[in-house]
Every structure is written in C-alpha cells, then in structure tokens.
Design an enzyme around this catalytic site. Structure first.
Site, short mmCIF file in Angstrom:
data_model
loop_
_atom_site.label_atom_id
_atom_site.label_comp_id
_atom_site.label_asym_id
_atom_site.label_seq_id
_atom_site.Cartn_x
_atom_site.Cartn_y
_atom_site.Cartn_z
N ASN A 139 0.78 -0.78 -0.02
CA ASN A 139 -0.10 -0.10 0.42
C ASN A 139 0.88 1.16 -0.03
O ASN A 139 1.06 1.76 0.63
CB ASN A 139 -1.23 0.06 1.33
CG ASN A 139 -2.09 0.92 1.21
OD1 ASN A 139 -2.11 2.50 1.12
ND2 ASN A 139 -3.14 0.46 1.18
N ILE A 140 1.63 1.20 -1.27
CA ILE A 140 2.47 2.60 -1.39
C ILE A 140 2.15 3.69 -1.32
O ILE A 140 1.52 3.81 -3.07
CB ILE A 140 3.72 1.65 -2.52
CG1 ILE A 140 4.24 0.25 -1.34
CG2 ILE A 140 4.99 3.10 -2.05
CD1 ILE A 140 4.79 0.19 -0.10
N GLU A 141 1.78 5.09 -1.49
CA GLU A 141 1.36 6.06 -1.39
C GLU A 141 2.44 7.61 -1.33
O GLU A 141 1.90 7.94 -1.24
CB GLU A 141 0.32 5.67 -0.54
CG GLU A 141 -1.13 5.11 -0.91
CD GLU A 141 -2.26 5.49 0.15
OE1 GLU A 141 -2.89 6.18 0.18
OE2 GLU A 141 -2.84 4.50 0.31
N LEU A 142 3.14 7.45 -0.30
CA LEU A 142 4.50 8.18 -0.67
C LEU A 142 5.51 7.77 -0.70
O LEU A 142 5.83 6.51 -0.88
CB LEU A 142 4.50 8.56 0.76
CG LEU A 142 4.17 8.37 2.29
CD1 LEU A 142 6.05 7.79 2.19
CD2 LEU A 142 3.40 8.93 2.89
#
Length: 296
Positions: A150-153
C-alpha cells in the site's frame, strides 16, 4: 443427422449469450488495524464477511530506518504488546481467511534506496512476519500469508525489486502471497513497475479519493472505464476498492444498491474479477459488507 443452418445459428447465438451472461464470484477484503474501536482481529474474522484481511500498517522501513508497525491503538509493538495477535491470526487462517501484512500507508516514513535495500527489507519481512526466524517477531510466531503493498509516498523506485525478492521466498515450503492497493489512475505512480512483474496475486485498486476514475452520483462511466483499463493491462485478480461508508474517504463512496445493481453485474463479467476491497473499520458501523456480500 445433419444440422440445419437455422439450428447452427441458434447454437451460436446461445453460446454468445451464455458468454455475455457469465458472472464470476468474488470475495471481500478488508483493512484492519487503524482504529482501536473496530474490534479485535478475531472478531473481524468471525463475522464471516471477509476472505482477506490486511493488517495495517508497517509504516516505517527502508533506507536505514528501523522498521516500525503502527496498529492504531490495538496494541503497543514497542513493548512487545502485539505478539498476542498470533492467536488471532491463526484463528482467521483456520477459517480459510488469508491474512496479509500491509506495508506503507498514507502516513509514515518509508522508501527503498536501491535493489540491495529492497532485498534487505524482504529479508526483514520474511524473518519477522513470514516463514523465517527472528527473536523479535512483532506479531508473534504466527506466519502471515503474504505482504500487501500500500505504497502512497516516498520514492517510486525499487518496489519491483521488493516484489521479486519476496516472491523468491515462495520457493520454500509455503507460498508468499503478494497483493497491492494502487490508485485507480493508471498506471499507478508508485506501483506501476512492480505490477508489471506479474507477481501479484490480487490487486485491490483504490477507486476512491481519485476524481478522474471514481464513482460520482449518477455516473458510473469513469469508474467502469478505469476498471476496463486495469483488467486489460494487469495479469492479476482485480478487486474494486471502495470506502465502506461516505465518512471513510473524501470521495468515491457507492451506495450499496447502486453497486449491486449497476456496477457489480458489469465488472463480474471479467475473468480477472476478484471481488471488493473495503476501507476499513467504518464497515463495523455501516454494515456495508453485509449488505453487498451476497452480490459479490
């Protein structure tokens, strides 16, 4: 007895109609861990609503950082207070539920600095959450089913290296499942390269907080167009990621009656359809999963 042209045409028509009416069954995935009032992990699994549970999040790791897990008030990992979750994890798995560790999230400090760093993080995940050995496993001795991206940054690089490194551990006694939660705008800025590896078993695309590709009142076109792009481009089971209530996200909530009557009948025609992913503990309050489960 020879077939007549009319009977042949009828058979073809029936075959086409059957193909068009094919509908694939799916399951529901949920994120757990970001609110202490959502109930225990065992209670979540005992509802019978979910096929997949993502424990969220390991939100600090990579580039020399000391890995840290944040479970939103459920327990304190700094004092080894989360090791008792092993019992809950096994309870879920005994019901046939896949339990994943979700890494990343919208808040945290994480990135990968190189392919070597990706391998180092993979080794840490294997030894501390999967089938390896460590004296300081944050969730105890239970073996999780896999890792959710869940890579968001942070950096956009080397997530494909991490996927390959983790997949390499599947050659041992137990398969390591890989899942991901990209944004619905295609390709995802962070996970595009990783998803191209074809190593991900399930991809729960976030069709919320993304105006160009989410549902808006009376308009399913943007979402369905984006869904078609994902299913035609990624070789994984694709899940429709949604907020479990209107309060769970800034946009993209779909009323249950609209989902079951206008959207699910369309997307379930795809052989890549996997089900619905829900964010997150709001489902305890809204009962959304219970309302849609028979249609998923």
């Amino acid at each position: 007895m020879a077939r007549t042209p009319q009977s042949t045409a009828l058979l073809i028509s029936l075959s086409v109609l059957a193909f068009l009416q094919t509908s694939y069954a799916g399951g529901i995935a949920i994120y757990w861990g970001q609110n202490g009032i959502e109930g225990t992990l065992t209670e979540t699994c005992n509802t019978g609503k979910y096929s997949y549970v993502n424990i969220a999040f390991l939100n600090q790791f990579g580039n020399g950082r000391t890995p840290e897990i944040n479970l939103g008030g459920h327990c304190d990992p700094a004092s080894n207070g989360c090791t008792s979750l092993s019992t809950d994890i096994r309870n879920c798995q005994n019901q046939g539920i896949k339990v994943m560790l979700s890494i990343g999230g919208a808040d945290g400090s994480y990135s990968l600095s190189s392919s070597k760093d990706a391998q180092k993080v993979a080794n840490y995940l294997w030894n501390n959450f999967l089938g390896g050995q460590s004296s300081s496993r944050p969730l105890g001795d239970a073996v999780l089913d896999g890792i959710d991206f869940n890579i968001e940054l942070g950096s956009t690089k080397y997530w494909d290296n991490l996927a390959r490194a983790l997949s390499g551990f599947s050659k041992r006694a137990r398969k390591v499942y890989l899942t991901a939660a990209p944004q619905c705008a295609f390709p995802d800025r962070f996970l595009g390269a990783a998803l191209k590896t074809g190593l991900f078993d399930h991809v729960w695309v976030q069709f919320y907080n993304n105006a160009p590709c989410q549902y808006t009142t009376g308009n399913t076109n943007k979402l369905l167009n984006s869904w078609n792009r994902w299913t035609s481009s990624i070789n994984s089971r694709i899940f429709l990621g949604l907020p479990a209530s209107s309060a769970a996200a800034g946009g993209g909530f779909i009323p249950a009656n609209v989902l079951t009557s206008q959207i699910l009948p369309v997307i379930k025609r795809s052989p890549k359809y996997g089900g619905v992913m829900l964010w997150s503990y709001y489902d305890d309050q809204s009962g959304y999963a219970s309302t849609i489960k028979s249609s998923v």
